[in-house]
Design a protein around this motif. Structure first.
Motif, short mmCIF file in Angstrom:
data_model
loop_
_atom_site.label_atom_id
_atom_site.label_comp_id
_atom_site.label_asym_id
_atom_site.label_seq_id
_atom_site.Cartn_x
_atom_site.Cartn_y
_atom_site.Cartn_z
N ALA A 9 27.69 -20.51 13.00
CA ALA A 9 27.99 -20.26 14.13
C ALA A 9 29.78 -20.24 14.53
O ALA A 9 30.24 -19.20 15.01
N VAL A 10 30.22 -21.09 13.96
CA VAL A 10 31.25 -20.81 14.70
C VAL A 10 32.27 -20.39 13.80
O VAL A 10 33.24 -19.59 14.38
N PHE B 53 29.59 -24.80 22.05
CA PHE B 53 28.41 -24.46 22.67
C PHE B 53 29.39 -23.64 24.23
O PHE B 53 29.22 -22.84 24.98
N SER B 54 30.91 -23.77 23.97
CA SER B 54 31.75 -22.98 24.77
C SER B 54 32.23 -21.24 24.71
O SER B 54 32.27 -21.03 24.88
N GLY B 55 32.26 -21.41 23.17
CA GLY B 55 33.09 -20.17 22.45
C GLY B 55 31.00 -19.12 21.88
O GLY B 55 31.32 -18.13 22.62
N VAL B 56 30.54 -19.60 20.85
CA VAL B 56 29.98 -18.86 20.40
C VAL B 56 28.56 -18.42 21.32
O VAL B 56 28.15 -17.06 21.62
N VAL B 106 38.84 -10.82 32.82
CA VAL B 106 37.89 -11.20 32.97
C VAL B 106 36.89 -11.98 32.39
O VAL B 106 36.27 -12.59 32.95
N THR B 107 37.57 -12.17 30.52
CA THR B 107 37.24 -12.73 30.04
C THR B 107 37.18 -14.49 30.46
O THR B 107 36.60 -15.39 30.75
N ALA B 108 38.25 -15.03 31.06
CA ALA B 108 38.83 -16.22 31.98
C ALA B 108 37.38 -16.41 32.58
O ALA B 108 37.31 -18.15 32.96
N LEU B 109 37.65 -15.24 33.93
CA LEU B 109 36.34 -16.00 35.21
C LEU B 109 34.94 -16.33 34.78
O LEU B 109 34.33 -16.73 34.93
N LEU B 110 34.78 -14.93 33.42
CA LEU B 110 33.11 -15.22 33.17
C LEU B 110 33.67 -16.38 32.03
O LEU B 110 32.37 -16.81 32.36
N PHE B 111 34.52 -16.76 31.91
CA PHE B 111 34.56 -17.96 31.42
C PHE B 111 34.87 -19.16 31.47
O PHE B 111 33.60 -20.59 31.43
N ALA B 112 35.45 -19.51 33.05
CA ALA B 112 34.88 -20.33 34.25
C ALA B 112 33.75 -20.41 34.26
O ALA B 112 32.80 -21.16 34.38
N GLY B 113 33.24 -19.06 34.76
CA GLY B 113 31.41 -19.10 34.87
C GLY B 113 30.19 -19.67 34.01
O GLY B 113 29.87 -20.66 33.94
N ARG B 114 30.16 -19.40 32.96
CA ARG B 114 29.39 -19.89 31.73
C ARG B 114 29.56 -21.32 30.86
O ARG B 114 29.03 -21.58 30.75
N ALA B 115 31.06 -21.11 30.73
CA ALA B 115 30.78 -22.80 29.84
C ALA B 115 31.80 -23.46 30.47
O ALA B 115 31.93 -24.51 30.47
N SER B 116 33.23 -23.09 31.05
CA SER B 116 33.24 -24.38 32.08
C SER B 116 32.50 -25.07 33.48
O SER B 116 33.06 -26.77 32.64
#
Lengths: 157, 265
Positions: A9-10, B53-56, B106-116
């Motif tokens: 996946a990664v 978990f964070s990226g994919v 926007v990616t950083a904002l989405l990442f903060a909400g989704r993964a961080s």
């Protein structure tokens, strides 16, 4: 999930990200330009460069052959000195004429190079001897008005 | 009610010093994370798991958002451009706004909400259930085992996701502009390629998202690591991650934009 599934996946994620980067660089940003290739710098002096900017294109017969690297003012002659970075793939004769042109009525300004007939070529550091300055619209209009007034002195009261 | 005027200054002073104290704590924490960063590369499997978990898992939200943002930009851009009869410039407008600004931000904002937020909650709960203390007892450095891989995953993920966001956005604009509205396909791409500079626009955009990745990743592990070990503490830490990350990203964006694009023309 076991280790190899994570890896898969990664790996797909990283490959996708790099593909997106390549797409941006190639398709959006046109990396295939000659900015990376070898180039030589020549100098052109203009009485007036109008609204030309650094990084404006240098074209010959409409094809981009280089970019304006810097613009400065000669403090003694009060001429604008533009340094043009030309791709080494193109050679221009010594009597080339550099003209400041505008693409369309309101478009950006660029420098057009018209090659002459001499068999010697411009090399690094050379100066383009014949130049033609930018058309300044206000000057053109006032010139036109003065000419008009001079033509028909009797009809105006 | 009689309020002592001095208490106003006391409150102000306390608000300032406590924030400064926290900033200093964050700086020292960042340094200690940096110190163990090298160890993480010896056990790359840890980063792989966090990248998953964070990226994919953020892929779908980032790509779909990018697509929609690109489409909206195309519709709005076309509306304005057609007044001046230069609709072919749509590609330029969309690509420049995506690559320079919207993609990284926007990616950083989405990442903060989704993964961080998830990372903060996870680490906060580890703290609350004394898992971090247990690791310490077993002579396992929680900074190297838990914190650093999660931080590195954010640093790797955010630029890749930002590139995907921009690419999806350009694709979305192409669907609306070329396929639905009927702008000329060749003009759309050639004007875009003529105006988007790889070094000034694309590389700077990627640099921005690397900085955002560092900021968002650091904030998420910091808030989690120093979360109060209670249920309320974890929830507060998660909220703080999202709020602080968003504000930091927007502030950094202003600073970086001024530094990168002010000197142009």
């Amino acid at each position: 999930m076991n280790r190899s599934q994570f890896d898969l996946a990664v790996g797909a994620f990283v490959a996708l990200g790099i593909l997106a980067l390549l797409f941006l660089a190639m398709k959006v940003g046109n990396l295939t330009g000659f900015d990376t290739g070898t180039a030589y710098v020549i100098e052109a002096r203009f009485d007036n460069i109008g609204g030309m900017k650094v990084r404006a294109p240098v074209k010959s017969a409409g094809v981009v052959v280089g970019r304006v690297e810097s613009i400065s003012l000669d403090g003694e002659t009060y001429e604008a000195v533009a340094r043009l970075r030309i791709s080494s793939a193109f050679r221009f004769s010594k009597d080339t004429i550099a003209t400041i042109l505008t693409s369309g009525l309101l478009g950006e300004q660029y420098i057009g190079l018209e090659p002459g007939g001499v068999s010697e070529y411009l090399v690094q550091g050379d100066r383009v001897m014949k130049t033609q300055s930018a058309m300044v619209l206000e000057k053109l209009i006032s010139q036109f008005l003065f000419n008009k007034a001079a033509e028909t002195p009797g009809q105006t009261k | 009610m009689n309020v002592n005027p001095l208490s106003l200054f006391t409150a102000l002073g306390h608000a300032l010093t406590s924030r400064l104290e926290r900033l200093g704590l964050a700086a020292r924490f960042a340094l200690s994370v940096l110190r163990v960063l090298g160890v993480v590369f010896l056990r790359f499997g840890l980063i792989i798991r966090e990248l998953y978990f964070s990226g994919v898992r953020s892929l779908s939200i980032v790509i779909v958002s990018g697509l929609f943002v690109g489409m909206v930009l195309a519709v709005q851009g076309y509306e304005v451009l057609q007044r001046y009869g230069s609709t072919e410039a749509l590609g330029v407008i969309v690509a420049l706004s995506l690559v320079r600004e919207l993609g990284p931000v926007v990616t950083a904002l989405l990442f903060a909400g989704r993964a961080s937020s998830a990372v903060t909650a996870e680490i906060g709960l580890m703290r609350a259930t004394d898992q971090l203390a247990a690791m310490d007892m077993m002579a396992v450095d929680p900074l190297a085992r838990v914190i650093a891989p999660r931080f590195m995953a954010a640093v790797f993920s955010v630029p890749l996701l930002a590139a995907l966001f921009s690419a999806a956005g350009v694709g979305g604009a192409w669907i609306i502009g070329v396929k639905l509205i009927g702008i000329d396909d060749g003009a759309f791409w050639s004007q875009m390629q003529a105006s988007v500079d790889v070094r000034i626009d694309i590389v700077n955009g990627i640099l921005k998202s690397v900085v955002f990745g560092i900021a968002v990743g650091l904030i998420s592990v910091f808030e989690g690591y120093f979360a109060a070990p209670t249920a309320e503490g974890v929830s507060t830490a998660t909220t703080r991650t999202v709020v602080t990350s968003s504000l930091t990203v927007l502030l950094l964006d202003l600073v970086l934009t001024v530094m990168m694009f002010r000197g142009l023309n």
